[in-house]
Scaffold this active site. Sequence first.
Site, PDB file in Angstrom:
ATOM      1  N   LYS A 171      60.701  -0.988 -13.157  1.00 27.64           N
ATOM      2  CA  LYS A 171      60.386  -2.321 -13.664  1.00 27.64           C
ATOM      3  C   LYS A 171      59.677  -2.221 -15.021  1.00 27.64           C
ATOM      4  CE  LYS A 171      59.520  -4.528  -9.163  1.00 27.64           C
ATOM      5  NZ  LYS A 171      60.445  -5.667  -9.261  1.00 27.64           N
ATOM      6  N   ARG A 207      66.172  -5.823   0.338  1.00 28.46           N
ATOM      7  CA  ARG A 207      67.303  -6.165   1.215  1.00 28.46           C
ATOM      8  C   ARG A 207      67.738  -4.969   2.056  1.00 28.46           C
ATOM      9  NH1 ARG A 207      70.468  -7.996  -4.008  1.00 28.46           N
ATOM     10  NH2 ARG A 207      68.279  -8.371  -4.484  1.00 28.46           N
TER      11      ARG A 207
END
Length: 492
Positions: free
Chosen positions: A267, A341
């Site tokens: 990130k 997920r």
Amino acid sequence: MKIKTESSIKKKTDLLCGFVLENSNKVLGLSKIDRKIALSVNQSLKDMEGKLGKLSIIPLPEDKYTKRILLAGLGKREEWTEDTLRNVSGKIAQKARELKLKEFSIILPPSFEIDPISSISQIIEGSKMALYKFDKFKAEKTENEPNLTIIVSESNKISKAIRTSEIVADSAIFTKSIANLPPNECTPTTLANFAKMISKKNKMKCSVISKLELKKKGFGGISAVGQGSKNEPKLIVLEHNNGPTNQKPIVLVGKAVTFDTGGISLKPGDKMDEMKFDKCGGCTVLGIMKAVSELRLPINVVGIIPSVENMPGGESYRPGDIIKLYSGKTAEILNTDAEGRLILADALSYGEKQFSPKAIIDFATLTGACIIALGTNVAAIVSNDEKLTRKINDSSKRTSEEIWELPLNQDYMDMIKSDVADMKNVGIGRAAGTITAAAFLKNAINNTPWIHFDIAGVAWTQTATKEKSYNPKGATGFGVRLILDYLQKLES
């Protein structure tokens, strides 16, 4: 904060608080007061006009039953929401603390204005949560937390409502306290220890599946995401079995990435510190399970928390990897920052296979796309069952934790198909990012009614978060009150 009820407004108190509607000439529930006091009250009513959130304090002579009267504006009656009383009560509690009071009293609005049971829960939730402050690591603590007395004219069912509301508010605060912990103080093992603590105290079954067993049992998503960190991944399972033995449970699943660097797909540095909040879904499930057990709800509820730390390193999973999930399906990894997920898919499949539930509800700070779509005050939901969605929507309205349903049809399912595996862990470019993440999760569910909460925008206070007295800066505990309302309605 200790909470009790009193039937007389002439109880000795440091601060007597009453609610006022906009442009009203009376204080709800306040009657039979001295003429001199009435004159002061009437003047304040004219000055403040009952404007929403406006507070006015009237000092009184020393010989009176209260040292001060506080008037709190509720705004226009037709503009009330389920959140109005909660938010204004929070402002009152903060004012009492600011005045360094040991206690204060709030007059319950009469039943012709608002349902007294709803009023009780809103006053208590607003007051308790507004006084919460995360100061664990500060040398100077916020010490005084004034006690609350609620002045009631009718006590029927009030005591049960108070106990329930206290447990719900305390569980939301418990959730915030854990979610606010920095990553060096909260690893997957720490979360597992919190689960063990509340299970021991409340007599729930708790099991924790660790690194080697996760790999052995085929939890490919949790294992892959967690393998880059020295802090081992955990799958935490809490079971509240207080319903009939043949009753199918409600399964709650919460994403708990205790810190998310993005892994190899690192990130940007800006606001990466906020990724301590990537565990909020799991913290929500912990808070709900704590309350469910303390309320002794006569139903069966299972909480499942997949917990990892997503770090770059020599053992990290990589873009291009293909992993096998607990469901047996394979996933091509295109971005290691789409890790939530993967761990959720394992937990969802496990929950369905192991417990054959009545419904599955999951919480996850899953996608930045959710913030782009809905902002920071509304959570996205995706569901495969209209009846379940309707009930969740009803609870959302009662608790003022706002949600919005997004669609999930075959077109979105097609967007995560892979050329080399059963699916890929991101969709097509930036299109429908929140929905394609939910599509990945739907692949983990067979026929069970399921609803997914993407709480990326609402799990903690952010730049555009609407100011609410009971949501101080930091984690919000979103979803705890909503799901507890839903579960209590199942009980009834």
